[in-house]
Design a protein around this motif. Structure first.
Motif, mmCIF file in Angstrom:
data_model
loop_
_atom_site.group_PDB
_atom_site.id
_atom_site.type_symbol
_atom_site.label_atom_id
_atom_site.label_comp_id
_atom_site.label_asym_id
_atom_site.label_seq_id
_atom_site.Cartn_x
_atom_site.Cartn_y
_atom_site.Cartn_z
ATOM 1 N N LYS A 90 -1.908 -10.821 6.704
ATOM 2 C CA LYS A 90 -0.913 -11.565 7.482
ATOM 3 C C LYS A 90 -0.192 -10.662 8.484
ATOM 4 O O LYS A 90 0.232 -11.112 9.544
ATOM 5 N N THR A 91 -0.038 -9.385 8.141
ATOM 6 C CA THR A 91 0.611 -8.485 9.087
ATOM 7 C C THR A 91 -0.260 -8.268 10.319
ATOM 8 O O THR A 91 0.259 -8.081 11.422
ATOM 9 N N PHE A 92 -1.584 -8.279 10.151
ATOM 10 C CA PHE A 92 -2.486 -8.155 11.297
ATOM 11 C C PHE A 92 -2.364 -9.380 12.200
ATOM 12 O O PHE A 92 -2.325 -9.255 13.428
ATOM 13 N N THR A 93 -2.302 -10.561 11.587
ATOM 14 C CA THR A 93 -2.068 -11.770 12.367
ATOM 15 C C THR A 93 -0.734 -11.674 13.094
ATOM 16 O O THR A 93 -0.616 -12.039 14.272
ATOM 17 N N GLY A 94 0.283 -11.139 12.402
ATOM 18 C CA GLY A 94 1.591 -10.961 13.029
ATOM 19 C C GLY A 94 1.548 -10.021 14.213
ATOM 20 O O GLY A 94 2.167 -10.290 15.254
ATOM 21 N N VAL A 95 0.822 -8.904 14.094
ATOM 22 C CA VAL A 95 0.688 -7.979 15.219
ATOM 23 C C VAL A 95 0.025 -8.680 16.399
ATOM 24 O O VAL A 95 0.425 -8.499 17.557
ATOM 25 N N CYS A 96 -0.972 -9.507 16.122
ATOM 26 C CA CYS A 96 -1.643 -10.243 17.200
ATOM 27 C C CYS A 96 -0.697 -11.234 17.867
ATOM 28 O O CYS A 96 -0.716 -11.393 19.101
ATOM 29 N N VAL A 97 0.129 -11.914 17.072
ATOM 30 C CA VAL A 97 1.138 -12.810 17.645
ATOM 31 C C VAL A 97 2.079 -12.028 18.555
ATOM 32 O O VAL A 97 2.374 -12.447 19.687
ATOM 33 N N ILE A 130 8.616 -27.157 15.123
ATOM 34 C CA ILE A 130 8.213 -26.006 14.309
ATOM 35 C C ILE A 130 7.835 -24.898 15.279
ATOM 36 O O ILE A 130 7.143 -25.137 16.266
ATOM 37 N N THR A 131 8.296 -23.678 15.008
ATOM 38 C CA THR A 131 8.064 -22.557 15.912
ATOM 39 C C THR A 131 7.258 -21.452 15.228
ATOM 40 O O THR A 131 7.107 -21.435 13.996
ATOM 41 N N LEU A 132 6.780 -20.513 16.028
ATOM 42 C CA LEU A 132 6.097 -19.351 15.466
ATOM 43 C C LEU A 132 7.042 -18.511 14.610
ATOM 44 O O LEU A 132 6.619 -17.885 13.636
ATOM 45 N N ARG A 133 8.324 -18.502 14.946
ATOM 46 C CA ARG A 133 9.287 -17.797 14.102
ATOM 47 C C ARG A 133 9.339 -18.430 12.713
ATOM 48 O O ARG A 133 9.424 -17.725 11.700
ATOM 49 N N HIS A 134 9.269 -19.752 12.665
ATOM 50 C CA HIS A 134 9.210 -20.426 11.363
ATOM 51 C C HIS A 134 7.924 -20.058 10.622
ATOM 52 O O HIS A 134 7.955 -19.789 9.413
ATOM 53 N N LEU A 135 6.801 -20.054 11.316
ATOM 54 C CA LEU A 135 5.528 -19.711 10.672
ATOM 55 C C LEU A 135 5.575 -18.292 10.122
ATOM 56 O O LEU A 135 5.066 -18.019 9.025
ATOM 57 N N GLY A 136 6.178 -17.380 10.873
ATOM 58 C CA GLY A 136 6.197 -15.972 10.495
ATOM 59 C C GLY A 136 7.175 -15.614 9.409
ATOM 60 O O GLY A 136 7.114 -14.516 8.845
ATOM 61 N N THR A 137 8.084 -16.547 9.080
ATOM 62 C CA THR A 137 9.079 -16.288 8.035
ATOM 63 C C THR A 137 8.947 -17.245 6.852
ATOM 64 O O THR A 137 9.826 -17.290 5.984
ATOM 65 N N HIS A 138 7.864 -17.999 6.806
ATOM 66 C CA HIS A 138 7.611 -18.951 5.713
ATOM 67 C C HIS A 138 8.715 -19.992 5.586
ATOM 68 O O HIS A 138 9.124 -20.374 4.491
ATOM 69 N N THR A 139 9.216 -20.450 6.734
ATOM 70 C CA THR A 139 10.253 -21.485 6.733
ATOM 71 C C THR A 139 9.842 -22.689 7.585
ATOM 72 O O THR A 139 10.694 -23.439 8.056
ATOM 73 N N SER A 140 8.552 -22.884 7.770
ATOM 74 C CA SER A 140 8.057 -23.932 8.664
ATOM 75 C C SER A 140 8.080 -25.316 8.034
ATOM 76 O O SER A 140 8.000 -26.325 8.736
ATOM 77 N N GLY A 141 8.142 -25.372 6.702
ATOM 78 C CA GLY A 141 8.008 -26.654 6.014
ATOM 79 C C GLY A 141 6.563 -27.046 5.773
ATOM 80 O O GLY A 141 6.297 -28.107 5.193
ATOM 81 N N SER A 195 3.576 -19.861 2.665
ATOM 82 C CA SER A 195 2.518 -20.743 3.137
ATOM 83 C C SER A 195 1.409 -19.951 3.815
ATOM 84 O O SER A 195 1.604 -19.348 4.874
ATOM 85 N N ASN A 196 0.235 -19.971 3.197
ATOM 86 C CA ASN A 196 -0.948 -19.365 3.794
ATOM 87 C C ASN A 196 -1.399 -20.132 5.027
ATOM 88 O O ASN A 196 -1.771 -19.545 6.047
ATOM 89 N N ILE A 197 -1.372 -21.438 4.935
ATOM 90 C CA ILE A 197 -1.875 -22.266 6.029
ATOM 91 C C ILE A 197 -1.000 -22.126 7.267
ATOM 92 O O ILE A 197 -1.491 -22.181 8.397
ATOM 93 N N ALA A 198 0.294 -21.876 7.074
ATOM 94 C CA ALA A 198 1.176 -21.640 8.227
ATOM 95 C C ALA A 198 0.744 -20.388 8.985
ATOM 96 O O ALA A 198 0.740 -20.367 10.221
ATOM 97 N N THR A 199 0.371 -19.325 8.251
ATOM 98 C CA THR A 199 -0.108 -18.109 8.919
ATOM 99 C C THR A 199 -1.436 -18.351 9.608
ATOM 100 O O THR A 199 -1.680 -17.844 10.713
ATOM 101 N N ALA A 200 -2.312 -19.121 8.966
ATOM 102 C CA ALA A 200 -3.591 -19.464 9.602
ATOM 103 C C ALA A 200 -3.346 -20.182 10.925
ATOM 104 O O ALA A 200 -4.036 -19.939 11.924
#
Length: 398
Positions: A90-97, A130-141, A195-200
């Motif tokens: 997930k950190t690699f996905t985060g670096v790409c974001v 829903i924002t990328l900040r929500h996805l990146g902090t597991h608060t997207s719902g 949420s795994n799917i949020a990171t995906a």
């Protein structure tokens, strides 16, 4: 000849050398003690292979492998053994974001539907973005609904289902995986649930805005710049002669877990070694730089790692003093460590630093244990000893 001055000069010359030799001797003793503890914990728990590294002040000071990458063939587990690293991915996905943000291709606070070919709408709060900040902090719902998520694991190789197809089927009301149960009855930003799917979904957004598959974007902006030549997302990208077998220890039985992949690969699909992950972790701890090569700007790394929750701005179910989130970056051990960890079939990994970024540890095992308390006890026992060794090296300035 002034004998007194000569003696003083000799003493001043030799004393530092004597202290250095003494410290080196103590380090050797500590390293042997560490070997003994790791081997004992492996024997008692049934872990087949273990690899680890200790990083002090952004340099690897110790790195070693134990046991087997393949027990039947007696192939040793080394720091260059490749295996799945689960959610550290997930950190690699985060670096790409964050790289895409650096390039001006996305915003962390824009509605994610701006970037998607299908809509992602929480039916409980249809007017809330829903924002990328929500996805990146597991608060997207967004939640990982079972058994949909678990059934997506494909054993035998990489997943034949594409990332885009899975996500469209999960979020499009006409999709075969769609349900209102794919979302929490919580407004985005107000409740923490992993949420795994949020990171995906975040990884898929990177693909949409850059026009590149995430695995290629990662290769161009992370793997190649940092010299991670044996790292990839898919089995087809890996030298299988260096790849670890994954095991499931159930009582006295040890079973081999077939290679597997996920359509939601941005949440856990990276395959790498302790050695190459160390290069990446040093870059994360060192303002985006490893060995003179830049992964991200220092300001971008700081934004990624900045803890997002405060006493007055936090999810209702989180105490920021003991649990906090950066963007695809998290605190652990009661808020005393920072980085990421992962668990998957046949996989347990940690990549964590103390909050000062002075001492950091990477730890892999290629074995699932039948009781989580055993894995927690023995794996964490090794992990804690690695940190103690790192503090010893730091404090003795070896």
């Amino acid at each position: 000849m002034n004998t007194g001055k000569t003696l003083i000069a000799l003493v001043l010359f030799y004393i530092p050398a004597l202290f250095t030799q003494q410290a080196a001797g103590q380090q050797n003793v500590k390293a042997r003690e560490l070997d003994s503890i790791i081997i004992s914990n492996m024997d008692q728990s049934g872990m087949v292979g273990v690899g680890a590294a200790v990083i002090v002040n952004k340099q690897v000071v110790w790195m070693k492998g134990y046991g087997y990458a393949d027990q039947e063939k007696k192939i040793p587990f080394t720091p260059n053994t490749i295996m799945n690293i689960a959610s550290i991915s997930k950190t690699f996905t985060g670096v790409c974001v964050m790289k895409a943000q650096e390039e001006g291709k996305l915003s962390l606070d824009e509605d994610i539907n701006t970037y998607l070919p299908f809509k992602v709408i929480n039916p409980n709060f249809p007017d809330e973005k829903i924002t990328l900040r929500h996805l990146g902090t597991h608060t997207s719902g967004i939640t990982d609904r079972e058994p949909i998520y678990s059934n997506a694991y494909h054993y035998g190789g990489d997943s034949p289902e594409s990332l885009g197809d899975f996500l469209k089927n999960y979020f499009d009301p006409k999709g075969k995986y769609y349900s209102s149960g794919n979302f929490l009855n919580q407004r985005p930003g107000t409740y923490w649930e992993y949420s795994n799917i949020a990171t995906a979904l975040a990884g898929y957004i990177v693909e949409q805005v850059t026009g590149e598959p995430l695995n290629e974007y990662s290769k161009n902006h992370i793997f190649k710049p940092l010299g991670m030549m044996n790292t990839g997302w898919f089995q087809t990208e890996i030298d299988l002669s260096k790849y670890s077998t994954h095991y499931d220890k159930q009582g006295d039985s040890l079973k081999v877990i077939p290679f597997y992949g996920l359509p939601t690969y941005p949440d856990g699909g990276v395959r790498t070694s302790v050695s190459e992950l160390s290069q990446y972790f040093i870059a994360l701890l060192n303002g985006g730089v490893y060995n003179g090569h830049h992964m991200l700007k220092q300001s971008t790394i700081e934004r990624m790692q900045k803890l997002q929750f405060t006493a007055i701005n936090k999810p209702e179910n989180i105490n920021p003093l003991t649990k906090n989130e950066g963007l695809f970056w998290t605190t652990k051990d009661g808020g005393t460590k920072i980085g990421y960890g992962g668990t998957d079939p046949g996989v347990k990994t940690e990549m964590l630093s103390d909050l000062s970024r002075e001492v950091a540890v990477i730890l892999f095992t290629n074995t699932s244990l039948n009781r989580k308390d055993l894995l927690k006890y023995y794996f964490k026992g090794i992990f804690d000893e690695l940190f103690k060794y790192g503090y010893f090296v730091r404090d003795n300035k070896i």
